[in-house]
Design an enzyme around this catalytic site. Structure first.
Site, PDB file in Angstrom:
ATOM      1  N   ASP A  31       0.851  -1.186   0.000  1.00 20.07           N
ATOM      2  CA  ASP A  31       0.000   0.000   0.000  1.00 20.07           C
ATOM      3  C   ASP A  31       0.894   1.245   0.000  1.00 20.07           C
ATOM      4  O   ASP A  31       1.884   1.322   0.737  1.00 20.07           O
ATOM      5  CB  ASP A  31      -0.911   0.006   1.231  1.00 20.07           C
ATOM      6  CG  ASP A  31      -2.047   1.008   1.093  1.00 20.07           C
ATOM      7  OD1 ASP A  31      -3.205   0.579   1.032  1.00 20.07           O
ATOM      8  OD2 ASP A  31      -1.763   2.233   1.041  1.00 20.07           O
ATOM      9  N   ILE A  32       0.526   2.211  -0.836  1.00 19.22           N
ATOM     10  CA  ILE A  32       1.348   3.413  -0.995  1.00 19.22           C
ATOM     11  C   ILE A  32       1.303   4.313   0.249  1.00 19.22           C
ATOM     12  O   ILE A  32       2.219   5.111   0.471  1.00 19.22           O
ATOM     13  CB  ILE A  32       0.897   4.156  -2.280  1.00 19.22           C
ATOM     14  CG1 ILE A  32       2.010   4.994  -2.855  1.00 19.22           C
ATOM     15  CG2 ILE A  32      -0.360   4.953  -2.062  1.00 19.22           C
ATOM     16  CD1 ILE A  32       1.756   5.433  -4.294  1.00 19.22           C
ATOM     17  N   GLU A  97     -12.142   3.448  -1.249  1.00 15.22           N
ATOM     18  CA  GLU A  97     -11.791   4.526  -2.194  1.00 15.22           C
ATOM     19  C   GLU A  97     -11.545   3.995  -3.592  1.00 15.22           C
ATOM     20  O   GLU A  97     -11.779   4.695  -4.576  1.00 15.22           O
ATOM     21  CB  GLU A  97     -10.521   5.244  -1.708  1.00 15.22           C
ATOM     22  CG  GLU A  97     -10.740   6.042  -0.442  1.00 15.22           C
ATOM     23  CD  GLU A  97      -9.431   6.573   0.139  1.00 15.22           C
ATOM     24  OE1 GLU A  97      -8.363   6.359  -0.474  1.00 15.22           O
ATOM     25  OE2 GLU A  97      -9.494   7.185   1.214  1.00 15.22           O
ATOM     26  N   VAL A  98     -11.024   2.765  -3.671  1.00 17.31           N
ATOM     27  CA  VAL A  98     -10.718   2.168  -4.978  1.00 17.31           C
ATOM     28  C   VAL A  98     -11.716   1.033  -5.219  1.00 17.31           C
ATOM     29  O   VAL A  98     -11.751   0.061  -4.451  1.00 17.31           O
ATOM     30  CB  VAL A  98      -9.270   1.634  -5.026  1.00 17.31           C
ATOM     31  CG1 VAL A  98      -8.981   1.029  -6.391  1.00 17.31           C
ATOM     32  CG2 VAL A  98      -8.269   2.748  -4.716  1.00 17.31           C
ATOM     33  N   HIS A 102     -10.338  -5.476  -3.108  1.00 16.96           N
ATOM     34  CA  HIS A 102      -8.992  -5.720  -2.595  1.00 16.96           C
ATOM     35  C   HIS A 102      -9.061  -6.036  -1.111  1.00 16.96           C
ATOM     36  O   HIS A 102      -9.930  -5.539  -0.395  1.00 16.96           O
ATOM     37  CB  HIS A 102      -8.068  -4.514  -2.836  1.00 16.96           C
ATOM     38  CG  HIS A 102      -8.612  -3.225  -2.337  1.00 16.96           C
ATOM     39  ND1 HIS A 102      -9.538  -2.488  -3.039  1.00 16.96           N
ATOM     40  CD2 HIS A 102      -8.384  -2.534  -1.187  1.00 16.96           C
ATOM     41  CE1 HIS A 102      -9.848  -1.399  -2.357  1.00 16.96           C
ATOM     42  NE2 HIS A 102      -9.165  -1.406  -1.217  1.00 16.96           N
ATOM     43  N   HIS A 104      -7.024  -5.792   2.382  1.00 18.62           N
ATOM     44  CA  HIS A 104      -5.914  -5.173   3.112  1.00 18.62           C
ATOM     45  C   HIS A 104      -5.296  -6.223   4.046  1.00 18.62           C
ATOM     46  O   HIS A 104      -6.022  -6.931   4.761  1.00 18.62           O
ATOM     47  CB  HIS A 104      -6.407  -4.014   3.989  1.00 18.62           C
ATOM     48  CG  HIS A 104      -6.851  -2.807   3.233  1.00 18.62           C
ATOM     49  ND1 HIS A 104      -6.038  -1.714   3.031  1.00 18.62           N
ATOM     50  CD2 HIS A 104      -8.029  -2.502   2.636  1.00 18.62           C
ATOM     51  CE1 HIS A 104      -6.698  -0.787   2.353  1.00 18.62           C
ATOM     52  NE2 HIS A 104      -7.911  -1.243   2.095  1.00 18.62           N
TER      53      HIS A 104
HETATM   54  P1  AMP Z   1      -9.646   1.374   0.174  1.00 13.24           P
HETATM   55  O1  AMP Z   1      -9.889   2.502   1.088  1.00 13.24           O
HETATM   56  O2  AMP Z   1     -10.008   0.056   0.805  1.00 13.24           O
HETATM   57  O3  AMP Z   1     -10.286   1.562  -1.176  1.00 13.24           O
HETATM   58  O4  AMP Z   1      -8.086   1.286  -0.008  1.00 13.24           O
HETATM   59  C1  AMP Z   1      -7.401   1.723  -1.123  1.00 13.24           C
HETATM   60  C2  AMP Z   1      -5.958   1.688  -0.743  1.00 13.24           C
HETATM   61  O5  AMP Z   1      -5.198   1.786  -1.936  1.00 13.24           O
HETATM   62  C3  AMP Z   1      -5.520   2.831   0.168  1.00 13.24           C
HETATM   63  O6  AMP Z   1      -5.002   2.301   1.380  1.00 13.24           O
HETATM   64  C4  AMP Z   1      -4.441   3.569  -0.657  1.00 13.24           C
HETATM   65  O7  AMP Z   1      -3.374   4.009   0.131  1.00 13.24           O
HETATM   66  C5  AMP Z   1      -4.030   2.484  -1.638  1.00 13.24           C
HETATM   67  N1  AMP Z   1      -3.491   2.969  -2.910  1.00 13.24           N
HETATM   68  C6  AMP Z   1      -4.023   3.908  -3.736  1.00 13.24           C
HETATM   69  N2  AMP Z   1      -3.268   4.055  -4.840  1.00 13.24           N
HETATM   70  C7  AMP Z   1      -2.249   3.163  -4.718  1.00 13.24           C
HETATM   71  C8  AMP Z   1      -1.119   2.835  -5.537  1.00 13.24           C
HETATM   72  N3  AMP Z   1      -0.902   3.434  -6.726  1.00 13.24           N
HETATM   73  N4  AMP Z   1      -0.266   1.891  -5.094  1.00 13.24           N
HETATM   74  C9  AMP Z   1      -0.463   1.289  -3.907  1.00 13.24           C
HETATM   75  N5  AMP Z   1      -1.514   1.540  -3.094  1.00 13.24           N
HETATM   76  C10 AMP Z   1      -2.382   2.476  -3.488  1.00 13.24           C
END
Ligand code: AMP
Length: 111
Positions: A31-32, A97-98, A102, A104
């Site tokens: 995770d970034i 957010e994405v 996925h 975690h």
């Molecule tokens: P969520 O809130 O469950 O949708 O988590 C999305 C996660 O993706 C967050 O913890 C972000 O920090 C992570 N994230 C977003 N863009 C990237 C990226 N390019 N590479 C790695 N992690 C990312």
């Protein structure tokens, strides 16, 4: 058609990620914005396994959460991690957010 997400771009190799494991089915990357010493994200790679969220699972994709959990368990075992948290954020209200399903993986231990 669902919108292409940043994780589609990672799976397709269009943007880089810090990949720690992959096979034909699953990609595991850092995770970034890590919330723990080890904070990984697990996603399914196959197009037919794509689903936006736990809330959108169908009969065709209901195996995907178990696939991700199983890979997390194997990864942890192989790296000697015996304590970790596995989390799915579901929907905007759940902090998602994405919109590419996925898992975690967070641990106080490092890999
Ligand atoms: P969520 O809130 O469950 O949708 O988590 C999305 C996660 O993706 C967050 O913890 C972000 O920090 C992570 N994230 C977003 N863009 C990237 C990226 N390019 N590479 C790695 N992690 C990312």
């Amino acid at each position: 058609m669902p919108k292409e997400t940043i994780f589609h771009k990672i799976v397709n190799g269009d943007i880089p990620a810090d990949v720690v494991y992959q096979d034909d089915d699953v990609l595991i990357f850092k995770d970034i914005h890590p919330k723990a010493p080890t904070h990984l994200l697990l996603i399914a790679k196959r197009k037919e396994d794509f689903v936006q969220s736990i809330a959108d699972l169908t009969d065709a994709t209901s195996h995907v959460p178990a696939l991700l959990i199983s890979k997390a368990q194997i990864f942890a075992k192989e790296h000697g991690i015996d304590g970790y948290k596995l989390t799915f954020h579901v929907g905007e209200g759940g902090g998602q957010e994405v919109f590419y399903l996925h898992l975690h993986f967070l641990s106080q231990q490092t890999i």
